[in-house]
Write an enzyme that holds these catalytic residues in place. Structure first.
Site, PDB file in Angstrom:
ATOM      1  N   LYS A  93       0.699  -1.195   0.083  1.00  0.00           N
ATOM      2  CA  LYS A  93      -0.065   0.046  -0.002  1.00  0.00           C
ATOM      3  C   LYS A  93       0.839   1.282   0.054  1.00  0.00           C
ATOM      4  O   LYS A  93       0.422   2.404  -0.329  1.00  0.00           O
ATOM      5  CB  LYS A  93      -1.097  -0.109   1.047  1.00  0.00           C
ATOM      6  CG  LYS A  93      -2.053  -0.999   1.035  1.00  0.00           C
ATOM      7  CD  LYS A  93      -3.315  -0.801   1.674  1.00  0.00           C
ATOM      8  CE  LYS A  93      -4.600  -1.605   1.550  1.00  0.00           C
ATOM      9  NZ  LYS A  93      -4.390  -2.770   1.788  1.00  0.00           N
ATOM     10  N   GLU A 115      -9.698   7.274   3.926  1.00  0.00           N
ATOM     11  CA  GLU A 115     -10.549   6.353   4.702  1.00  0.00           C
ATOM     12  C   GLU A 115      -9.920   5.195   4.783  1.00  0.00           C
ATOM     13  O   GLU A 115      -9.154   4.670   3.758  1.00  0.00           O
ATOM     14  CB  GLU A 115     -11.987   6.341   3.910  1.00  0.00           C
ATOM     15  CG  GLU A 115     -12.102   6.580   2.624  1.00  0.00           C
ATOM     16  CD  GLU A 115     -11.601   5.612   1.669  1.00  0.00           C
ATOM     17  OE1 GLU A 115     -11.371   4.627   2.015  1.00  0.00           O
ATOM     18  OE2 GLU A 115     -11.391   6.104   0.637  1.00  0.00           O
ATOM     19  N   SER A 385       1.629  -9.771  -0.995  1.00  0.00           N
ATOM     20  CA  SER A 385       1.190  -8.223  -0.973  1.00  0.00           C
ATOM     21  C   SER A 385       1.925  -7.752   0.539  1.00  0.00           C
ATOM     22  O   SER A 385       1.864  -6.640   0.710  1.00  0.00           O
ATOM     23  CB  SER A 385      -0.181  -8.133  -1.277  1.00  0.00           C
ATOM     24  OG  SER A 385      -1.076  -9.105  -0.323  1.00  0.00           O
TER      25      SER A 385
HETATM   26  C1  LIG Z   1      -5.184  -3.922   1.665  1.00  0.00           C
HETATM   27  C2  LIG Z   1      -4.529  -5.319   1.108  1.00  0.00           C
HETATM   28  C3  LIG Z   1      -4.803  -5.906   0.303  1.00  0.00           C
HETATM   29  C4  LIG Z   1      -5.922  -5.706  -0.864  1.00  0.00           C
HETATM   30  O1  LIG Z   1      -5.759  -4.587  -1.452  1.00  0.00           O
HETATM   31  P1  LIG Z   1      -5.826  -4.613  -2.937  1.00  0.00           P
HETATM   32  O2  LIG Z   1      -6.136  -3.244  -3.321  1.00  0.00           O
HETATM   33  O3  LIG Z   1      -6.673  -5.786  -3.779  1.00  0.00           O
HETATM   34  O4  LIG Z   1      -4.317  -5.027  -2.959  1.00  0.00           O
HETATM   35  C5  LIG Z   1      -4.119  -7.237   0.162  1.00  0.00           C
HETATM   36  N1  LIG Z   1      -2.985  -7.513   0.785  1.00  0.00           N
HETATM   37  C6  LIG Z   1      -2.591  -6.792   1.805  1.00  0.00           C
HETATM   38  C7  LIG Z   1      -1.357  -7.146   2.578  1.00  0.00           C
HETATM   39  C8  LIG Z   1      -3.482  -5.475   1.978  1.00  0.00           C
HETATM   40  O5  LIG Z   1      -2.757  -4.752   2.941  1.00  0.00           O
END
Ligand SMILES: *Cc1c(COP(=O)(O)O)cnc(C)c1O
Length: 403
Positions: A93, A115, A385
């Protein structure tokens, strides 16, 4: 390279998805944002500053890790992990938050609003704002604030103001409504820092472009490591930003299969999930938060309550570009249940010494299903992610004595 895609079109559409469904008062602000973004993209100094901070602050490029024990265990494809868990703040993010905060600064807007549901985007926004000396206000439902106390403290520690939202269900959708209201009122001084590949044009494009660094790096790294492109690129899909960030660099590589994994919750045969593409009885195209995409809704168009063990995937809509990639059959979407994600969470921890975010564990769950069906010389690239530290309480609550 950031940008460089022919979509969206000038009206912000990806096929029949996307666009701008907002009050008239917001249109000039979206135009101003688009104009500033295009100018920034054409300015080498903006790219240089972003690249410098990505390298010296975020820790980019993040590594590409060969998951040898997981690959051996599954006995099929060679599995590579793109390590967004190692980015500053522990997830992807920050890539987007930093890009948009730089844009805010460039536009002369010292006040940033955001938000957040689980608090991850709020933390990323507070982080980027602290770095660049911007004033940051984060709207958060009071129910979510109680559930995510550590993230509330993180934001406050970094100087952000967390504004409790007590209307409606006191969760993310109410926080989004409040942020929108704030933006309409204070649009001249305020930058709305949006957290996923969602919302009215140009946000889905801007978020995609700032996250595309994931795929650009991963494509170069996998070629360096193996001399070939991956057979499959795989990522979890909440709003869709980490997935589109990975997919974008591979969109013209026809041999590369793109797979998104949604939250299957208690199973897509129930209504306790957030798999927007899984069951057309409870999900269909519609408009939510300024964009046209697939939305979990009932017969009367009321937004459905969604469920996932991972807060980051628990959202009733999905980024419009994913709806387009699915409709055009360039990408394929599937889901993993809470149980499958938990099993994957444990498997990756045990075999690789990497505790994934529960969101990322959904992608790993699909790896576990798919890798054994692939040949040993094939390559599967999965975006990790985020890291799982934030999810330990949830996992301990669910697994408890089983650990
Ligand atoms: C917020 C988040 C997601 C989901 O958000 P996307 O916009 O679909 O990437 C996925 N993995 C993690 C670790 C997150 O914090």
């Amino acid at each position: 390279m950031i940008g460089g895609s022919n979509l969206p079109n000038a009206q912000g559409y990806y096929g029949e998805f996307g666009g701008r469904f907002v009050p008239e008062t917001i249109i000039p602000a979206l135009d101003e944002l688009l104009h500033a973004y295009e100018e920034a993209m054409a300015d080498p100094a903006f790219h240089a500053e972003l690249a410098h901070l990505q390298q010296t602050y975020v820790g980019r490029p993040t590594p590409l890790t060969y998951a040898k024990r997981l690959s051996d265990h599954l006995g099929g494809a060679r599995i590579y992990l793109k390590r967004e868990d190692l980015a500053h703040t522990g997830a992807h993010k920050i890539n987007n938050a930093l890009g948009q905060a730089l844009l805010a600064k460039r536009m002369g807007k010292r006040r940033v609003i955001a938000e957040t549901g689980a608090g991850q985007h709020g933390v990323a926004s507070a982080t980027a704002s602290a770095l660049l000396g911007l004033e940051c206000h984060v709207y958060m439902g009071s129910v979510d604030m109680a559930r995510q106390r550590p993230n509330v403290f993180r934001m406050k520690l970094m100087g952000a103001e967390v504004l409790a939202v007590d209307s409606g269900s006191k969760t993310l959708k109410d926080a989004i409504n409040e942020a929108m209201r704030d933006w309409v009122t204070n649009v001249r001084t305020t930058f709305y820092l949006l957290g996923s590949a969602l919302g009215p044009h140009p946000y889905p494009m801007i978020v995609r472009d700032f996250q595309s660094v994931i795929g650009v790096e991963a494509r170069r790294q996998i070629l360096e490591a193996t001399g070939q492109l991956p057979d499959v690129c795989l990522a979890c899909v909440g709003g869709g930003s980490n997935a589109i960030g990975l997919f974008h660099a591979f969109r013209d590589d026809e041999s590369v299969e793109l797979i998104g994994v949604e939250a299957g919750g208690l199973g897509t045969h129930t209504d306790k999930h957030a798999a927007r593409f899984a069951n057309m009885d409870i999900s269909r195209p519609g408009i939510l938060h300024g964009t046209r995409s697939f939305i979990m809704q009932d017969e009367d168009g009321q937004i459905r309550e969604t469920h996932s063990i991972s807060a980051g995937l628990d959202y009733p809509s999905i980024g419009p570009e994913h709806a387009y990639l699915r409709a055009s059959e360039r990408a394929y979407y599937t889901s993993a249940t809470d149980e499958e994600a938990l099993a994957a969470f444990r498997t990756l921890s045990e075999l690789e010494g990497i505790i994934p975010a529960l969101e990322s564990a959904h992608a790993i769950a699909e790896v576990i299903k798919r890798a054994p069906t692939m040949s040993k010389d094939s390559i599967l690239l999965v975006n990790l992610s985020g890291r799982g530290d934030k999810d330990l309480d949830t996992v301990i609550r669910v697994l408890g004595d089983k650990l």
